[in-house]
Design a protein around this motif. Structure first.
Motif, short mmCIF file in Angstrom:
data_model
loop_
_atom_site.label_atom_id
_atom_site.label_comp_id
_atom_site.label_asym_id
_atom_site.label_seq_id
_atom_site.Cartn_x
_atom_site.Cartn_y
_atom_site.Cartn_z
N LYS A 26 0.84 -1.07 0.27
CA LYS A 26 0.31 -0.38 -0.29
C LYS A 26 0.67 1.10 -0.26
O LYS A 26 0.62 2.26 -0.30
N THR A 27 1.22 1.05 0.98
CA THR A 27 2.55 2.81 0.90
C THR A 27 3.80 2.44 0.01
O THR A 27 3.23 3.69 -1.03
N ILE A 30 1.50 3.99 -2.79
CA ILE A 30 1.69 5.54 -2.36
C ILE A 30 2.80 6.83 -3.09
O ILE A 30 2.70 7.12 -3.08
N GLN A 67 2.07 7.39 6.31
CA GLN A 67 1.84 6.62 7.86
C GLN A 67 2.42 6.47 8.70
O GLN A 67 2.10 7.06 10.26
N ASP A 143 -2.23 7.78 4.10
CA ASP A 143 -1.45 6.48 4.65
C ASP A 143 -2.31 6.03 5.71
O ASP A 143 -1.54 6.33 6.15
N GLU A 144 -2.98 5.27 5.74
CA GLU A 144 -2.68 5.08 7.76
C GLU A 144 -3.63 5.53 8.35
O GLU A 144 -2.58 5.83 9.48
N THR A 173 -5.43 4.22 2.26
CA THR A 173 -4.85 3.29 2.68
C THR A 173 -5.11 3.05 3.80
O THR A 173 -5.49 4.32 4.67
#
Lengths: 292, 363
Positions: A26-27, A30, A67, A143-144, A173
């Motif tokens: 996911k990261t 991004i 994140q 991100d999260e 995400t």
């Protein structure tokens, strides 16, 4: 390989969630879209600008909330916001107004002049989020955004993200299923660097649920009534335990079952067709639990 | 301007990080204070020096009474065996023999012709104080007296001692350069910390260009360096440093040194991933460099191969140049080669630092 050929199109104004376990990519996805990582092959374009050819055009349009909470602990909230704002060349007046607005939204106005180092984790997280918004980006990468937050702060951030929905394009995400379910227009499930499922939360749930489950809680459940259900082929499974009845089958008809129980003189306290969750979707598609 | 915003942030952080700031400015100050208190005074500690004047000229007598006597307690001898006896007995720390022709040699230097001055110094090898201090003091006093580095354009001068070379005059340039060497860990830490904590990554998602980051760090660290130089010089003067030559010129030497250190720090930050890696590495570079370059004691008594290594780095040149400007009043012409050395090093490390930093950036 963190990310292995992802093909994805996100429309303007959409809130798209990438859902997947830790290490799914996911990261990395991004980071590539934010021009922090060069893809080994392929490219992406954001509002028509290629991330490989025109990274600085892309960077003008995006806002990123990483994140890990990234703030300058020695600066106060306003200074943190204005650093990002000024680097985006926002005028002082607009910057000030925008900062006040954002601080107000996330409830940090009273702490605006305190050094960030003294903040609690939740406050830092909220500031981390609004730092991605101070220059009014057209595209927002989250991100999260609620990683490690208490339920109350998480709810506050969800509310705020919901407010932004439709106004700007958001790529979020998360590995929290509920988050993806509540917020997203569409969800992409990512596992081992690949998108394994894509659709609206409802579509995803409906696609996997060939079998529905109905949970009934009733008084005077009789064995005859249960056996009566068992004789019918359309119900693949009928379980009962202490006044609870679980019926599984393809295309369960709520009405039909209720009528049958009534005809048997059973008093139903509650009955519900159980919706599959994204967790079920995830489990079925990838064969693993989300939080490993 | 984006880079000025970025630089402002670095400055604010540096200023607010009191512990690091205190260390940056305090460490060299503590050194200077200790050295200053230990050796302060209008003159250096009195050492007994024996003199055997074989020249017996007017010049040599003036050298003894007007130059050496300002720094030492002088005992005159007529023959060397007597002097040697007193040295062995510990009556004197060392004795120098002024050979015949000394006066003529000095006179030629005054006339602008470069001529080597030969002095024989006899001392006890195991006496480290003599090794480090007495000899450097004799060296400094003699150079000052003979005006070895005074350019030809000056006319023949009468016998005149420009200043008394005190211990603080000798030690201050080295300590200041040492203070500037601390810019290596400081700059490495500042840059690698942003990388480690993700600040750089976050800022890289904004339209700021790579050169803007590099100039922001450089501006901030340069400002820190200038502040250091001013503070060190003021403190040194308070402790009795005489600035004989041009203060501007010596400031320039220190400024170049600071830039060179920032460049080295930039290289280290590009080669490391975290403060935990960058910190020991930069100290491992800064401390031996300080020792090797003669920040704390003269390098003239190191083995020659070690001296060649030391002289390959710019810092011994910076110390030599600043010392000669500060206490001997030499002009730019006399330190041109030291200057050139510093400039070339600064340009090279800065270029390498920028290239490495740029290479680590994704886009």
């Amino acid at each position: 390989m963190a990310v292995d050929s992802i093909n994805l199109e996100i429309s303007r104004g959409e809130l798209f969630s990438l859902l997947g376990p830790n290490g799914a990519g996911k990261t990395t996805t991004i980071n590539m879209l934010c021009c922090l990582l060069k893809p080994t092959s392929g490219t992406a374009s954001i509002m028509g600008y290629d991330i490989m050819k025109e990274p600085f055009r892309v960077k003008e349009l995006i806002g990123v909330s990483p994140q890990d909470t990234v703030l300058s602990e020695l600066l106060n909230s306003r200074e943190n916001l204005s650093l990002i704002g000024r680097v985006h060349r926002i005028g002082s007046k607009e910057l000030k107004q925008r900062s006040e607005e954002l601080l107000e939204t996330v409830g940090l106005t009273e702490r605006a002049k305190d050094r960030v180092g003294k903040f609690s984790g939740g406050m830092k997280r909220r500031l981390n989020l609004i730092m991605a918004l101070v220059h009014s980006p057209e595209i927002l990468f989250l991100d999260e955004p609620t990683l490690g937050l208490d339920p109350q702060s998480r709810r506050a951030i969800w509310d705020y993200i919901a407010e932004l929905k439709g106004k700007i394009t958001i790529l979020l995400t998360t590995h929290y299923l509920e988050e993806a379910d509540v917020l997203s227009d569409r969800v992409g499930i990512i596992d081992e660097g690949k998108i394994v499922a894509l659709g609206t939360p409802d579509e995803l749930k409906n696609n996997i649920s060939e079998t529905n489950t109905m949970i009934i809680s009733a008084e005077n459940l009789s064995t005859e009534a249960i056996d009566g259900l068992r004789t019918r082929d359309i119900y693949t499974e009928v379980d009962s335990s202490s006044g609870n009845l679980r019926v599984l089958g393809k295309d369960l008809n709520f009405r039909e079952i209720m009528d049958y129980l009534h005809s048997q003189g059973i008093v139903v306290r509650s009955a519900a067709l159980e919706q599959p969750t994204l967790e079920d979707v995830f489990l079925q598609i990838t064969g693993k639990e989300l939080r490993e | 301007m984006r880079f000025s915003e970025l630089a402002r942030r670095c400055l604010k952080e540096t200023y607010r990080d009191r512990l690091s700031l205190g260390f940056l400015l305090g460490f060299p100050l503590v050194f200077m204070l200790l050295m200053g208190v230990a050796f302060a005074g209008d003159t250096a500690p009195e050492y007994d020096l024996g003199v055997l004047d074989q020249d017996q000229s007017q010049v040599s007598q003036a050298f003894v009474t007007e130059a050496l006597a300002t720094a030492f307690e002088i005992t005159s001898y007529d023959d060397s065996s007597q002097a040697l006896g007193d040295l062995k007995a510990g009556e004197i720390s060392a004795y120098i023999t002024i050979p015949q022709g000394f006066g003529a040699q000095v006179y030629q230097n005054w006339q602008g012709e470069k001529e080597n001055i030969v002095l024989d110094i006899t001392y006890d090898e195991s006496d480290l104080i003599v090794k480090e201090q007495v000899i450097s003091m004799i060296d400094a006093v003699t150079r000052s007296f003979a005006r070895i580095e005074v350019p030809v354009t000056l006319n023949a001068s009468p016998i005149h001692i420009e200043s008394e070379i005190t211990y603080i005059d000798f030690i201050a340039p080295g300590i200041i350069i040492f203070g500037l060497l601390i810019l290596i860990p400081t700059s490495a830490r500042m840059m690698v910390r942003d990388k480690e904590k993700g600040v750089l990554a976050r800022l890289l998602t904004t339209p700021a260009r790579p050169w803007e980051f590099i100039s922001a760090y450089s501006i901030c660290l340069f400002a820190v360096g200038i502040a250091q130089i001013i503070i060190f010089m003021v403190v040194a003067v308070l402790f009795g440093l005489d600035i004989v030559g041009s203060a501007g010129l010596v400031f320039l030497v220190f400024t170049l040194t600071a830039l060179c250190c920032i460049g080295i720090g930039m290289i280290i930050s590009s080669l490391t991933k975290s403060e935990n890696q960058a910190d020991p590495l930069s100290w491992l570079i800064a401390m031996p460099l300080a020792m090797l370059s003669g920040c704390w004691f003269s390098i003239e008594f190191m083995p020659s191969w070690l001296q060649s290594i030391a002289n390959a780095f710019p810092f011994s040149h910076a110390i030599e140049a600043s010392r000669s400007i500060l206490s001997r009043g030499t002009g730019f012409e006399a330190v041109t080669s030291d200057f050139l050395f510093l400039v070339i090093w600064t340009v090279i490390v800065f270029a390498a630092g920028i290239l490495l930093f740029r290479r680590k950036m994704p886009i």
